[in-house]
Design an enzyme around this catalytic site. Sequence first.
Site, PDB file in Angstrom:
ATOM      1  N   ASP A   1     -49.245  -3.066  14.231  1.00  0.00           N
ATOM      2  CA  ASP A   1     -48.813  -1.717  14.570  1.00  0.00           C
ATOM      3  C   ASP A   1     -49.739  -0.677  13.941  1.00  0.00           C
ATOM      4  O   ASP A   1     -50.156  -0.820  12.784  1.00  0.00           O
ATOM      5  CB  ASP A   1     -47.381  -1.521  14.057  1.00  0.00           C
ATOM      6  CG  ASP A   1     -46.747  -0.240  14.525  1.00  0.00           C
ATOM      7  OD1 ASP A   1     -46.591  -0.060  15.742  1.00  0.00           O
ATOM      8  OD2 ASP A   1     -46.397   0.597  13.662  1.00  0.00           O
TER       9      ASP A   1
ATOM     10  N   GLU B   1     -57.801 -18.948   7.433  1.00  0.00           N
ATOM     11  CA  GLU B   1     -57.434 -20.049   6.550  1.00  0.00           C
ATOM     12  C   GLU B   1     -56.573 -21.087   7.263  1.00  0.00           C
ATOM     13  O   GLU B   1     -56.429 -22.220   6.796  1.00  0.00           O
ATOM     14  CB  GLU B   1     -56.651 -19.526   5.342  1.00  0.00           C
ATOM     15  CG  GLU B   1     -57.423 -18.602   4.417  1.00  0.00           C
ATOM     16  CD  GLU B   1     -56.511 -17.956   3.378  1.00  0.00           C
ATOM     17  OE1 GLU B   1     -55.319 -18.337   3.309  1.00  0.00           O
ATOM     18  OE2 GLU B   1     -56.976 -17.061   2.651  1.00  0.00           O
TER      19      GLU B   1
END
Length: 553
Positions: A218, A269
């Site tokens: 957002d 990751e």
Amino acid sequence: MSNVASAHQPTTAAEWWRTAVIYQIYPRSFADASGDGIGDLAGITSRLDSLAALGVDAIWLSPFYVSPQHDAGYDVADFTDVDPIFGSLADFDAMSERAHALGLRVIVDIVPNHTSSEHAWFKLAVASAPGSAERARYIFRDGKGADGAEPPNNWQSVFGGPAWTRVHREDGVPDQWYLHLFDSSQPDLDWTNEEVRAEFDRILRFWLDRGVDGFRVDVAHGLAKAANLPDFETDEEIDSMGGAQTGHPAWAQDDVHAIWRRWRAVVNEYDGDRILTAEAWVEPLSRMAEWVRPDEMHQAFNFPYLMSKWDAGALRSVIDESLEAFAGVGAPATWVLSNHDVVRHPSRLALTTPSPQGHGIGPETPGLPDFDTASTRGRAATQLMLALPGSAYLYQGEELGLPEATDIPGDARQDPTWHRTEGERYGRDGCRVPIPWTSDAPAFGFSPTGLSWLPQPDDWAPLARDLQEGVPGSTLTFYVDALRLRRAHSLATSDVTWIEDVPEGVLGLTVGAVTVYANISGEPFDLPEGELILSSSPTTGTLPADTTVWMLR
């Protein structure tokens, strides 16, 4: 279940997001299992088969976190828990497991620009002294003028009114001011603070560990503010997300890119091709492309395309600009026509007078379109969009042909824009009304009790999903066919070539093996020879205005 499996073939290739069709779920308005009139996670789970049958690749959920709901969940009080009105973390896990079993990836919203004023951090900040570590997580400043009685600068909230609110000590003595680019219940975080950055690393990993496939971020053009928070002078009217304020010191600052590079490192990751999608109201598109450079986000919503007029020249220009800008940084172009912040595109594109972004439309708006014009134009726009290479976003209910709900009583409206402007702007409630599933059920099947947090128009009954499913010519069947053909003809990975010899007001283009004609506003014209595989409206060899066709050469 066999019908679902045959309708939906999930994207399994690496970098699935480059071609995906992603369906936005606004949880409050999708499906209510509890019967309280507010949609919830269990309701979403119960309807996922319908989305797999539609043929989308992923779902994106607007916020479902703990929140006082002053801005429909975009005021988050706890980023790692589910608000009880939506269910529990167990409900989220069940929903995610079911979605993945159906071949649907799960993207969740994250709101990093601000928290709720009910967040534990902000409560501590208000209770602490100026200059404290607790206040340093937010943007507190002394006021100007005598006794600091004036705001620190002249910035305005995108919901209307000043972007600053003053706090008071326990004894009632006025204290500092805090910044809120949105509602006063949404204080902005200070992203120069390492504690803030580390906290969001933790939040990202919390949801990645639960198996989410990515985040819609957002206000991704916010977060970083210019040093010293200078005043901003402009004659431009502020829009719903600050995108029109060129040069505003609160928007699109260069320092924001370091945040997204850090976030990209976190999602990298994890295996499974997790993604970041930017809600970045930035113009021009060449600048927006900076948000999706290889070490930042994967996608950015194409708001210039969304906001384009129903005009052949304007659409061709933004398509060319989009393909060039995103390809220049190795990112896919994205295409979107509707979401929870804008007037639904069938109504928006058929307005005879423009409505500024963020104002919304209502019963007193001049130039409201009739339903047939809106429906015809909306389908034509969708078919043009789904022909374009890259990734596409759909907003819940558009596959049913829902128009904007305009006749919402003032006392039922909940958007902060309506209240902060004292009814001057209708706001976004009209695109957030709960969607209809069953024509003759309470709340059209949205809720078993008939409750609905926003009133549903009575004339939505014929648009309910049960009356459209499998019906030739229905908008739902049109969407199913369009998504199936998009995949079958590899439109998402094909090149675009314009056809120049077309009448004025018409777009002609080839996308791979498919020829597309979109008569935006021209005179009807005879289609060339070819196999017609999809038409947004009935066509008998002559293409009328507000109609798009796909043909095989």
